[in-house]
Write a protein that holds these residues in place. Structure first.
Motif, PDB file in Angstrom:
ATOM      1  N   GLN A 141     -32.245  -3.627   2.683  1.00 28.84           N
ATOM      2  CA  GLN A 141     -30.928  -3.070   3.020  1.00 28.84           C
ATOM      3  C   GLN A 141     -29.936  -3.378   1.914  1.00 28.84           C
ATOM      4  N   SER A 142     -30.149  -4.527   1.238  1.00 29.84           N
ATOM      5  CA  SER A 142     -29.238  -4.855   0.150  1.00 29.84           C
ATOM      6  C   SER A 142     -29.997  -5.513  -0.988  1.00 29.84           C
ATOM      7  N   THR A 165     -29.358   3.220  -8.220  1.00 31.62           N
ATOM      8  CA  THR A 165     -28.748   4.499  -7.845  1.00 31.62           C
ATOM      9  C   THR A 165     -29.821   5.538  -7.502  1.00 31.62           C
ATOM     10  N   GLN A 168     -31.208   4.819  -4.173  1.00 34.33           N
ATOM     11  CA  GLN A 168     -30.243   5.253  -3.148  1.00 34.33           C
ATOM     12  C   GLN A 168     -30.310   6.767  -2.952  1.00 34.33           C
ATOM     13  N   ASP A 174     -29.393   3.975   2.247  1.00 34.26           N
ATOM     14  CA  ASP A 174     -28.546   2.926   2.812  1.00 34.26           C
ATOM     15  C   ASP A 174     -28.506   1.653   1.975  1.00 34.26           C
ATOM     16  N   VAL A 176     -27.519  -1.228  -0.248  1.00 36.48           N
ATOM     17  CA  VAL A 176     -26.220  -1.716  -0.721  1.00 36.48           C
ATOM     18  C   VAL A 176     -26.436  -2.680  -1.891  1.00 36.48           C
ATOM     19  N   LEU A 178     -25.242  -5.675  -3.421  1.00 37.46           N
ATOM     20  CA  LEU A 178     -24.320  -6.769  -3.073  1.00 37.46           C
ATOM     21  C   LEU A 178     -23.549  -7.248  -4.292  1.00 37.46           C
ATOM     22  N   TRP A 251     -23.065 -11.072   6.659  1.00 37.51           N
ATOM     23  CA  TRP A 251     -23.928 -10.255   7.522  1.00 37.51           C
ATOM     24  C   TRP A 251     -23.439 -10.272   8.962  1.00 37.51           C
TER      25      TRP A 251
END
Ligand code: ATP
Ligand code: MG
Length: 265
Positions: A141-142, A165, A168, A174, A176, A178, A251
């Motif tokens: 997710q990240s 990128t 993504q 989704d 991310v 960080l 989180w």
């Protein structure tokens, strides 16, 4: 909700593996259930958590090729984190996966059945932007980018960010970014700070707090088969504990604490 974090930078020796092991142990210290995934055929994460890759029967390789369920390959460690280990077999996974449809999704698919068992899953990516790292970024997710604060640290960052990128856009909308985590940071000189502000300005990259100081304890810990958190009190372990708290709060909904290299904090 389980958080899946990838730790990636195709530059070698920037403390990816150290960050995965230490952050994992620090999150366990906060009461979390944590799984760490070794995606590097060198098996350094596996080794640093006290397991000899040469003596393992099952590893992430068989899991990625679909021959074994992920739960069957997970083992315990002294630091209290669960480990999906790697062996040198993983070096062949790249070629095997390349011939399969949906090859970037192999890890995501394999982890899905056991996500509910953990609060946080942390993936240690190898120092390349090949199919294994793409699997790590697709399952996460990240993503956190350890950055060694020395001259030329910026080289390759642009390429890594382009890969993020593309992931993504194609396999993981989704995901991310960080931010960068300063590692091997020397607060006594301005050099580390100058390098860090150059990189964060150049790429408009958030810098996570706190920076991880350079200390000899990390090399000692790797050799002992347990993380720095298991040893005597030291600055490096404390920095990873603070990072774990920062991320756990984030989180749970708070804003991420960042470090501004220019301010002399
Ligand atoms: N804060 C630190 N202070 C001193 N030494 C450190 C620190 N963090 C990591 N190291 C040492 O730096 C070396 C490289 O660290 P590590 O293996 O974590 O990097 P890596 O990015 O995973 O490398 P690779 O790209 O080969 O996978 C190791 O010998 C480790 O003990
Ligand atoms: Mg590594």
């Amino acid at each position: 909700m389980t958080t899946v974090l990838a730790v990636a930078n195709q530059k070698g020796g920037v403390a990816k593996t150290t960050t995965v092991a230490s952050l994992g142990a620090a999150l366990v210290g906060l009461g979390q259930k944590v799984l760490v995934v070794d995606l590097d055929p060198q098996g350094c994460l596996t080794f640093s958590l006290g397991h000899n890759p040469d003596r393992l029967d099952a590893s992430v390789h068989e899991v990625l090729t679909g021959d074994l369920g992920a739960r069957e390959a997970v083992i315990d460690t002294e630091d209290g984190v669960a480990l999906l280990p790697a062996t040198i077999d993983l070096a062949g996974a790249e070629a095997l996966l390349l011939m399969r449809p949906g090859r970037e999704f192999a890890l995501k698919r394999a982890l899905a059945p056991l996500l509910d068992d953990y609060d946080t899953v942390i993936i240690d990516c190898p120092p390349s932007l090949g199919v294994l790292t793409l699997n790590g970024l697709t399952a996460a997710q990240s993503v956190l980018v350890p950055l060694q604060c020395e001259t030329l640290a910026h080289r390759g960052v642009g390429q890594l960010l382009r890969t993020v990128t593309e992931v993504q856009q194609i396999t993981n909308p989704d995901l991310v970014l960080l931010g960068a985590l300063p590692t091997l940071y020397d607060a006594r000189t301005t050099h580390s700070r100058d390098v860090l502000s150059d990189v964060s300005d150049r790429y408009n990259l958030p810098v996570l707090a706190p920076p991880i100081p350079r200390t000899v304890r990390f090399a000692e810990a790797t050799a002992s088969g347990a993380t720095v958190l298991a040893g005597r009190k030291n600055k490096g372990a404390q920095a990873y504990r603070d990072l774990a708290e920062n991320l756990a709060k984030h989180w749970a909904g708070s804003e991420l604490a960042t470090f501004s290299p220019g301010s002399g904090e």
